[in-house]
Design a protein around this motif. Structure first.
Motif: not given
Length: 326
Positions: A291-304
Motif C-alpha cells: 500500500a505504501l509503495l503505491v501511495g495508498g493507505a491501509l487500515a486493519i481494525k475490528e469490524a462492527l
C-alpha cells in the motif's frame, strides 16, 4: 558557535551566576557562618541551595523533555507508517539533533521504498516464472498422463473403475495447478481489469474454503495504473488467505468503490477477530508495504459486530506516483 545558542554555555551561565550571587552574598553581606551554625545562617544556606537546585531543574527539564520525546519516537518509529516527525522549535544543539533525526527518517523512508520496489518487482517476476513453469511443464505432463489414461481405459476394460479414479485424480491435480498458476500470475487482471480479477479471485476462494463471499463492486470506478491494480489485487488475495487460515469465518464481504481521487477496497469477515491488538508481521507487513509503495493507505481494525475489516485506499491514475513494481 553563538553563546545564546549553546546549551553548554547556558547551563554554565546559570550555575556560574548562582555561585557568583552566593559568593557576593558572603563577601558583602553581614552574613557569617559560625560553628556550630546558627538557625538563621542555616536557613540562608539552605535557601540558596534550594534556589540553585530549582533553577537547574527548570533549565535541565526544558533540555531533557525533547530528548525524552526523541527516545520514545526512536523506540516506536515504523518506516511503514511515514510522516512520524518530531517538531523542531529551537536552534540549539537539541534542535539540531531533532532536525538530524527527521532528516534520517526521510532518508530511511526513501531507501526503504526503493528497496521495497526492487523486492516486490523480484517477487512478481518470480511468481510469473513459477506460474509459467507450472502451466507449461507440470500442466502439460498432467495433460499427457490424462490422455494416456484415456487411451488405456479404452482397452483395459477389466480395470476401468481404477482407471476412472486415476483420471479423476489427475483432473483434480490439473485443476489445482491451473488455479495456483492463475493466482501466481493474474492474467485476468491484465486482460479484463481489476473487477473481473477480484470476482474470479473471490469465487475461487469461496469454492476452495467454503466461506460465503458477498461482492459489492461499483459499476463505474476511476482508472487505476497497472501497478496500483496489482497492489489492490495482491492485498485482497493476502486478506482472503488470512481469512481462510485464521478467521474461522462463515461470510466475507469484499467491496470496491470510488473515493475522493481514489478507489477504496474493503474486505470484512465475521470471524473471531483479533485477540488484543493485531501484531503486524509477515503477510500484514507485506500488505502495508504494498500500500505504501503505491501511495495508498491501509487500515486493519475490528469490524462492527466482530471479525476484521481491511480497508485500502489507493490513488487514481491521475494522482498516483510513478512506480515500477510489476
Amino acid at each position: 558557535m553563538a553563546l545564546r545558542r549553546s546549551l553548554f554555555w547556558r547551563v554554565f551561565a546559570v550555575n556560574a551566576g548562582l555561585l557568583g550571587a552566593m559568593a557576593l552574598l558572603l563577601l558583602f553581606s553581614p552574613v557569617e557562618i559560625d560553628a556550630p551554625i546558627k538557625p538563621t545562617q542555616a536557613l540562608i544556606v539552605v535557601g540558596g541551595l534550594v534556589i540553585s537546585v530549582i533553577a537547574n531543574a527548570l533549565l535541565l527539564r526544558r533540555v531533557v523533555a525533547p530528548l525524552e520525546r526523541l527516545a520514545q519516537r526512536m523506540e516506536t518509529v515504523d518506516l511503514l507508517r511515514p510522516g512520524q516527525r518530531l517538531p523542531v522549535g529551537r536552534s540549539d544543539e537539541i534542535g539540531r539533533v531533532l532536525a538530524a533525526f527527521n532528516r534520517m527518517l526521510d532518508r530511511l523512508e526513501r531507501e526503504r521504498q526503493e528497496s521495497g520496489r526492487r523486492v516486490l518487482a523480484a517477487q512478481e517476476a518470480e511468481r510469473v516464472g513459477i506460474a509459467r513453469d507450472l502451466h507449461d511443464e507440470v500442466g502439460q505432463v498432467l495433460t499427457g498422463v490424462l490422455l494416456q489414461l484415456n487411451s488405456i481405459a479404452e482397452t483395459a476394460l477389466d480395470h476401468r473403475e481404477e482407471l476412472d479414479e486415476a483420471r479423476q485424480a489427475v483432473r483434480r491435480a490439473l485443476d489445482e495447478v491451473r488455479r495456483i498458476s492463475s493466482e501466481l500470475r493474474p492474467e485476468m487482471l491484465e486482460h479484463l481489469g481489476l473487477v473481473s480479477a477480484l470476482t474470479e479471485l473471490s469465487s475461487s476462494f469461496g469454492r476452495v474454503s467454503g466461506v460465503r463471499v458477498d461482492r459489492e463492486f461499483r459499476s463505474s470506478l476511476p482508472k487505476l495504473t497497472p501497478e496500483v491494480e496489482l497492489a489492490v489485487y495482491r492485498i485482497a488475495q493476502e486478506s482472503l488467505t488470512n481469512v481462510a487460515r485464521h478467521a474461522r469465518a462463515s461470510r466475507v464481504t469484499i467491496a470496491l468503490e470510488p473515493g475522493h481521487d481514489s478507489v477504496v477496497l474493503r474486505l470484512t469477515d465475521d470471524g473471531r477477530g483479533f485477540a488484543g491488538a493485531p501484531e503486524e508481521h509477515g503477510g500484514l507487513r507485506s500488505m502495508r508495504e504494498r500500500a505504501l509503495l503505491v501511495g495508498g493507505a491501509l487500515a486493519i481494525k475490528e469490524a462492527l459486530g466482530g471479525g476484521v475489516e481491511v480497508r485500502l485506499e489507493v490513488p487514481t491514475a491521475d494522482v498516483a506516483p510513478a512506480l515500477e513494481v510489476s
